[in-house]
Scaffold this motif. Structure first.
Motif, PDB file in Angstrom:
ATOM      1  N   ARG A 160      -9.387   1.501  -3.693  1.00 20.14           N
ATOM      2  CA  ARG A 160      -8.591   1.912  -2.531  1.00 20.14           C
ATOM      3  C   ARG A 160      -7.171   1.360  -2.670  1.00 20.14           C
ATOM      4  NH1 ARG A 160     -13.523   1.634   1.459  1.00 20.14           N
ATOM      5  NH2 ARG A 160     -14.045   3.852   1.476  1.00 20.14           N
ATOM      6  N   ARG A 161      -6.211   2.215  -2.414  1.00 26.49           N
ATOM      7  CA  ARG A 161      -4.805   1.885  -2.667  1.00 26.49           C
ATOM      8  C   ARG A 161      -4.365   0.605  -1.963  1.00 26.49           C
ATOM      9  NH1 ARG A 161      -2.114   6.448  -4.695  1.00 26.49           N
ATOM     10  NH2 ARG A 161      -3.344   8.371  -4.542  1.00 26.49           N
ATOM     11  N   ASN A 187      -7.846   6.527  -0.651  1.00 22.77           N
ATOM     12  CA  ASN A 187      -7.053   6.126   0.506  1.00 22.77           C
ATOM     13  C   ASN A 187      -7.788   5.057   1.314  1.00 22.77           C
ATOM     14  OD1 ASN A 187      -4.884   7.979   0.062  1.00 22.77           O
ATOM     15  ND2 ASN A 187      -6.229   9.618   0.772  1.00 22.77           N
TER      16      ASN A 187
END
Length: 404
Positions: A160-161, A187
């Motif tokens: 996840r970013r 995301n």
């Protein structure tokens, strides 16, 4: 699908004495053996990423696909500083409810208040607070970067970013180190895959696992993966720079001949545990065991020497009060051995073995190639001068390591 609870978590024993990587790897090996499948896909989450990487590097013939989510392989990619880890450990011990709430907020970024509250309640009720504190106190010295180049399975790295526990750089480091690995960014902020946008995570994972995969050899990834690899694994019969470590028990034949079979197995089991733990803790791979001897490989000479020193200290401590005076000789050389079917051959290997024979009990002897590569690092050496080694026309300069 087979899923198991790691040591100290879920329904597993709550207070394990050993939670090291070597113990977690042994657990995974036991579960994989019980499943009795020739080949299978392996998925690792969070701390399970390191265990999965170690397994895939050592059992290349069994892992058909490797999926890694939310993990790190080195201190440089860890999110928490040593000071913050110590502070968290102290808070967990003094006020577990408050510490749990703080951890829930960090782990569950981007989720609703109800989700965070539910996670916090479960964590307070089911997590082992003392084990968590010990985990935060332990220095994150484990470095598995050398293992990455040994992985042959097609690999996807999911991350996840805005993960608030493990930074994005950790995922990039893993993907860059595995030949042909694919980095898929998701995301959200939540660290665990079962929180946040679960559907996006499942689509990415299931899409990867559903892809057809050709059967890979133990030492060579498929041709399609090699074409896009940043650092290709050496194909069968080819060489790459490695550091080779050999060990042997001093006077083992007369010593073990005095022991009954059961006692001999007990002694050698303890010996093997110490050496395997030292090798894996410093990113090495046990290539093979030959009776009471070990052969291991490392990507970096410094890792090999650190493992050798840890092994000697571990053997001395393990057998300090024993009636069996086990002592080990270690030899280390660096060069370009030939790899075939997971084994290593060639002059670089033979020199390491010959240097082990030049060491005294409890000693470590390294070649000049190893010593020169460690210039500026905090190791102390004594010059043995040029040593005539059997099978080599020219003497090999060697050094003993002062580790005590």
């Amino acid at each position: 699908m087979v899923r198991y609870d790691k040591r100290g978590g879920g329904l597993s024993d709550r207070n394990p004495e050993d939670v090291s990587l070597s113990s977690r790897l042994a657990d995974l090996e036991a579960v994989a053996g019980a499943v009795n499948l020739e080949r299978f896909s392996l998925v690792g989450f969070s701390q399970g990423v390191g265990t999965s990487i170690a397994y895939a590097a050592r059992h290349r013939e069994r892992v058909s696909r490797l999926a890694l989510y939310g993990g790190a392989v080195s201190r440089t990619s860890a999110a928490l500083t040593e000071a913050s880890r110590s502070a968290l450990a102290a808070l967990i011990r003094s006020d577990w409810a408050m510490a749990s709430a703080a951890l829930a907020g960090r782990l569950m970024g981007g989720t609703t208040p109800d989700e965070r509250a539910r996670f916090n309640r479960d964590q307070v009720k089911f997590a082992n607070a003392e084990l968590l504190a010990r985990g935060f106190e332990a220095r994150p010295d484990l470095d598995l970067r050398a293992e990455l180049s040994l992985i042959a399975a097609p690999t996807v790295v999911l991350h996840r970013r805005d993960d608030t526990i493990v930074p994005l750089e950790a995922a990039r480091e893993i993907a860059a180190g595995i030949a042909g690995a694919r980095l898929v960014l998701l995301n959200g902020e939540a660290h665990f895959p079962q929180h946040g946008d679960v559907e996006e995570f499942l689509r990415a994972l299931e899409g990867f696992l559903d892809e057809p995969v050709a059967r890979a050899s133990r030492t060579q990834p498929p041709a399609a993966r090699r074409s896009s690899a940043r650092r290709p694994a050496p194909p069968k019969g080819r060489s790459a720079f490695r550091t080779i470590l050999f060990t042997d028990v001093v006077a083992s034949t007369p010593l073990l001949a005095q022991l009954r079979d059961a006692r001999m197995r007990e002694v050698m089991r303890a010996h093997d545990e110490v050496l395997t733990a030292a090798v894996t803790a410093h990113g090495g791979r046990v290539v093979k065991t030959i009776g009471d001897a070990f052969m291991a490989e490392f990507a970096a000479p410094s890792n090999a020497l650190q493992a050798a020193i840890e092994a000697q200290r571990g053997i001395r401590e393990k057998f300090a009060a024993s009636d069996v005076p086990i002592r080990v000789r270690i030899g280390i050389n660096a060069g370009e051995p030939i790899e075939e079917d997971g084994d290593l051959h060639g002059a670089a290997v033979v020199i390491a073995k010959r240097l082990e024979g030049e060491a005294v009990g409890g000693g470590i002897v390294v070649s000049d190639a190893v010593k020169q590569s460690l210039a500026g690092k905090e190791f102390d050496f004594d010059d043995l001068g040029p040593l005539p080694l059997k099978g080599f026309a020219e003497p090999i300069r060697a050094w003993t390591v002062r580790w005590e």
